[in-house]
Design a protein around this motif. Structure first.
Motif, short mmCIF file in Angstrom:
data_model
loop_
_atom_site.label_atom_id
_atom_site.label_comp_id
_atom_site.label_asym_id
_atom_site.label_seq_id
_atom_site.Cartn_x
_atom_site.Cartn_y
_atom_site.Cartn_z
N GLY A 276 0.79 -1.23 0.00
CA GLY A 276 0.00 0.00 0.00
C GLY A 276 0.82 1.28 0.00
O GLY A 276 0.26 2.36 -0.17
N ARG A 277 2.12 1.18 0.19
CA ARG A 277 2.95 2.38 0.17
C ARG A 277 3.14 2.86 -1.27
O ARG A 277 2.99 2.11 -2.22
CB ARG A 277 4.33 2.11 0.79
CG ARG A 277 4.25 1.84 2.28
CD ARG A 277 5.61 1.55 2.85
NE ARG A 277 6.15 0.33 2.26
CZ ARG A 277 7.42 -0.03 2.32
NH1 ARG A 277 8.30 0.74 2.93
NH2 ARG A 277 7.82 -1.16 1.78
N ILE A 278 3.47 4.14 -1.39
CA ILE A 278 3.75 4.74 -2.69
C ILE A 278 5.10 5.45 -2.58
O ILE A 278 5.36 6.16 -1.61
CB ILE A 278 2.66 5.76 -3.08
CG1 ILE A 278 1.29 5.08 -3.16
CG2 ILE A 278 3.00 6.44 -4.41
CD1 ILE A 278 0.14 6.04 -3.32
N PHE A 279 5.95 5.25 -3.57
CA PHE A 279 7.25 5.91 -3.62
C PHE A 279 7.26 6.82 -4.84
O PHE A 279 6.81 6.43 -5.93
CB PHE A 279 8.39 4.90 -3.75
CG PHE A 279 8.53 4.00 -2.55
CD1 PHE A 279 9.23 4.42 -1.43
CD2 PHE A 279 7.96 2.75 -2.54
CE1 PHE A 279 9.36 3.60 -0.32
CE2 PHE A 279 8.08 1.91 -1.44
CZ PHE A 279 8.78 2.34 -0.33
N THR A 280 7.77 8.04 -4.67
CA THR A 280 7.98 8.93 -5.81
C THR A 280 9.44 9.32 -5.81
O THR A 280 10.07 9.45 -4.75
CB THR A 280 7.11 10.20 -5.74
OG1 THR A 280 7.46 10.93 -4.57
CG2 THR A 280 5.63 9.87 -5.73
N GLY A 281 9.99 9.48 -7.00
CA GLY A 281 11.38 9.88 -7.12
C GLY A 281 11.81 9.89 -8.57
O GLY A 281 11.03 9.56 -9.47
N THR A 282 13.05 10.25 -8.79
CA THR A 282 13.62 10.34 -10.13
C THR A 282 14.21 8.99 -10.53
O THR A 282 15.08 8.46 -9.85
CB THR A 282 14.73 11.42 -10.16
OG1 THR A 282 14.19 12.64 -9.67
CG2 THR A 282 15.24 11.62 -11.58
N PHE A 283 13.70 8.44 -11.64
CA PHE A 283 14.14 7.14 -12.14
C PHE A 283 15.60 7.22 -12.58
O PHE A 283 15.97 8.08 -13.37
CB PHE A 283 13.25 6.71 -13.31
CG PHE A 283 13.67 5.42 -13.97
CD1 PHE A 283 13.67 4.23 -13.27
CD2 PHE A 283 14.04 5.41 -15.30
CE1 PHE A 283 14.04 3.04 -13.88
CE2 PHE A 283 14.41 4.23 -15.93
CZ PHE A 283 14.41 3.05 -15.22
N LYS A 284 16.42 6.30 -12.04
CA LYS A 284 17.84 6.27 -12.39
C LYS A 284 18.22 5.03 -13.19
O LYS A 284 18.93 5.13 -14.18
CB LYS A 284 18.71 6.38 -11.13
CG LYS A 284 18.62 7.73 -10.46
CD LYS A 284 19.08 8.82 -11.41
CE LYS A 284 18.96 10.20 -10.83
NZ LYS A 284 19.31 11.24 -11.78
N CYS A 285 17.77 3.86 -12.75
CA CYS A 285 18.11 2.64 -13.49
C CYS A 285 17.24 1.49 -13.03
O CYS A 285 16.49 1.60 -12.05
CB CYS A 285 19.59 2.29 -13.35
SG CYS A 285 20.08 1.83 -11.68
N THR A 286 17.35 0.38 -13.74
CA THR A 286 16.67 -0.87 -13.40
C THR A 286 17.61 -2.02 -13.72
O THR A 286 18.69 -1.81 -14.27
CB THR A 286 15.33 -1.00 -14.17
OG1 THR A 286 14.62 -2.13 -13.69
CG2 THR A 286 15.55 -1.12 -15.67
N ASP A 287 17.19 -3.24 -13.38
CA ASP A 287 18.00 -4.41 -13.69
C ASP A 287 17.11 -5.51 -14.25
O ASP A 287 15.92 -5.30 -14.47
CB ASP A 287 18.79 -4.89 -12.47
CG ASP A 287 17.90 -5.32 -11.31
OD1 ASP A 287 16.68 -5.46 -11.50
OD2 ASP A 287 18.43 -5.53 -10.22
N THR A 288 17.69 -6.68 -14.51
CA THR A 288 16.93 -7.76 -15.13
C THR A 288 15.87 -8.35 -14.21
O THR A 288 14.97 -9.04 -14.68
CB THR A 288 17.88 -8.89 -15.58
OG1 THR A 288 18.65 -9.32 -14.45
CG2 THR A 288 18.81 -8.42 -16.68
N ASP A 289 15.94 -8.08 -12.90
CA ASP A 289 14.93 -8.56 -11.96
C ASP A 289 13.82 -7.54 -11.74
O ASP A 289 13.01 -7.69 -10.83
CB ASP A 289 15.57 -8.91 -10.61
CG ASP A 289 16.53 -10.08 -10.73
OD1 ASP A 289 16.26 -10.98 -11.54
OD2 ASP A 289 17.54 -10.09 -10.01
N SER A 290 13.80 -6.48 -12.53
CA SER A 290 12.81 -5.40 -12.46
C SER A 290 12.92 -4.56 -11.19
O SER A 290 11.97 -3.88 -10.82
CB SER A 290 11.38 -5.94 -12.61
OG SER A 290 11.24 -6.63 -13.82
N ASN A 291 14.05 -4.62 -10.50
CA ASN A 291 14.27 -3.71 -9.38
C ASN A 291 14.48 -2.32 -9.96
O ASN A 291 15.09 -2.17 -11.02
CB ASN A 291 15.50 -4.13 -8.58
CG ASN A 291 15.36 -5.52 -8.01
OD1 ASN A 291 14.30 -5.90 -7.52
ND2 ASN A 291 16.43 -6.29 -8.08
N ILE A 292 13.96 -1.31 -9.27
CA ILE A 292 14.05 0.06 -9.78
C ILE A 292 14.78 0.93 -8.77
O ILE A 292 14.47 0.90 -7.58
CB ILE A 292 12.64 0.62 -10.07
CG1 ILE A 292 12.01 -0.18 -11.22
CG2 ILE A 292 12.69 2.10 -10.38
CD1 ILE A 292 10.62 0.26 -11.57
#
Length: 163
Positions: free
Chosen positions: A75-91
């Motif tokens: 239920g939490r929401i995070f906002t921020g500037t997208f920097k990168c991701t990886d093959t496991d879909s971690n952001i």
């Protein structure tokens, strides 16, 4: 009956061995043919996925330094500037804030202080800085863009391309 060496064998045991030998040879040949077809199918699948992969990489690249709103399973929401991701879909997002829904106590307090039928309770926010949001926990991902920030992206068929 012939043995695997080509000798003539009259006993039944030798004949069975020769048949088993031939069957094993046929099974190996069949397995080799199956492996070749699997390799060919994988090659075709890889060639078909290459444009998709390139398009996905281009899309992700276009999101770098954009503001994301990430909804997670608890239920939490995070906002921020997208920097990168990886093959496991971690952001990875920078300058991140975490927003949490009001607790039951806060909702009850807001209900007791309400003068109308509408209850107003604010979400709590916490500055987190640079964080990694696990891909397994992400429910929804939103890109925050204003009209003034939108660049024409012909690859993705924006309304501007259809004019």
């Amino acid at each position: 009956m012939l043995s695997k060496n080509g000798d003539n064998q009259d006993d039944e045991g030798g004949g069975v061995l020769a048949v088993l030998y031939l069957i094993s040879k046929l099974a190996i040949i069949h397995l080799m043919i199956d492996m070749q077809s699997v390799i060919q199918q994988l090659d075709r699948a890889t060639m078909a996925d290459t444009p998709r992969k390139a398009e996905a990489e281009l899309f992700l690249t276009s999101l770098i330094n954009k503001t994301l709103r990430i909804h997670v399973t608890d239920g939490r929401i995070f906002t921020g500037t997208f920097k990168c991701t990886d093959t496991d879909s971690n952001i990875v997002i920078a300058n991140a804030f975490e927003y949490q829904q009001p607790s039951q106590r806060q909702l009850a307090e807001a209900a007791s202080n309400a003068t109308t039928d509408t209850i107003v309770a604010d979400m709590t926010s916490t500055y987190m800085g640079l964080i990694v949001v696990p891909g397994k926990q992400i429910n929804k991902l939103e890109v925050e863009e204003f009209t003034s920030q939108v660049n024409p992206r012909s690859t993705f068929g924006t309304a501007r391309d259809q004019i």
